[in-house]
Write a protein that holds these residues in place. Structure first.
Motif: not given
Length: 258
Positions: A199-200, A236-241
């Motif tokens: 997340r970060t 999607r806007k947070h870019g979590f992967f």
């Protein structure tokens, strides 16, 4: 409300199951594990303590409702997430699993009910471990441990490793890399480690080039975008992967993929 796939057990039942796991308990008459937070005011110890305090509150708030410490999600969404993780690691009936950052214990319980797995989960939040042990399914063990120190676990002990929304809590990326190295060490050849929901921004930047910055001999690493993998468009806007690391079988040819 008790999360639907929990099975209530008494403390005595839990203690009897711990015989033989001396590294997880101080003695056979106590469920207190040999772990305490490092002293001093170092950034690492402060980060660990802040996380433990935060998730102690979350244990009371979420463990008996959503079963998920990291966020409040609908039950249907969480079940979908766990089913997808099982698919990604090619989970099989009777697999032995390791859950790094096990939280409420929900994931190991669910996999036991769906795949008859056995497993070990570790977490640094005392209340979460107590909750997990009090509601665990058979063949599950939960320990209060520092997840950065995995020396107690032997090489090639587990068929698969799972972890959800935990690695980014480790402040230093070099320590994150060392943890992933150890998780892969603990895998049997051909096993997979799913390290989910990074997340970060600092953690994401590091692991976007993880195959170059954190090389793991004998393993292949892939990244998955969480909004697409788990059908959660709001992510999607947070870019979590998430990361999926495949420990190559002995004698696997070059170019083998996850």
């Amino acid at each position: 409300v008790v999360f639907f796939f929990y099975k209530k057990k008494t403390p005595d039942d839990c203690l009897r199951s711990l015989v033989g796991w001396e590294w997880c308990i101080r003695d056979r008459g106590s469920s207190s594990p040999p772990f305490s937070f490092p002293g001093g005011k170092s950034a690492d110890s402060m980060t660990m303590q802040e996380a433990a305090n935060k998730y102690t509150r979350y244990t009371r708030q979420y463990c008996n409702t959503t079963g998920m410490l990291q966020m409040s999600v609908m039950l249907e969404s969480y079940v979908h997430i766990m089913d997808k993780i099982a698919h990604l690691v090619h989970m099989k009936q009777g697999d032995r699993l390791f859950d790094w950052g096990s939280g409420c214990g929900t994931m190991l319980n669910y996999f036991h009910l769906t795949y008859n797995t056995s497993g070990v989960g570790i977490d640094l939040t005392s209340e979460a471990v107590q909750h997990s042990m009090g509601h665990r399914q058979p063949q599950q063990l939960f320990c209060l441990m520092n997840g950065a120190n995995l020396k107690s676990f032997a090489n090639e002990s587990f068929d698969n490793v799972v972890s959800w929304a935990t690695l980014y809590h480790v402040r230093r990326t070099m320590v994150q890399c060392d943890i992933v190295h150890n998780l892969v060490r603990m895998l049997k050849p051909g096993g997979r480690a799913f390290i989910g929901h990074l997340r970060t921004e600092k953690t994401q930047d590091y692991w976007k080039k993880g195959d170059k910055k954190c090389r793991i001999p004998g393993a292949v690493m892939n990244r998955y975008r969480d909004f697409r993998t788990f059908h959660q468009p709001q992510w999607r806007k947070h870019g979590f992967f998430s990361l999926l690391v495949y420990k190559l079988p002995l004698g696997a040819p070059n170019g083998t993929t996850v």
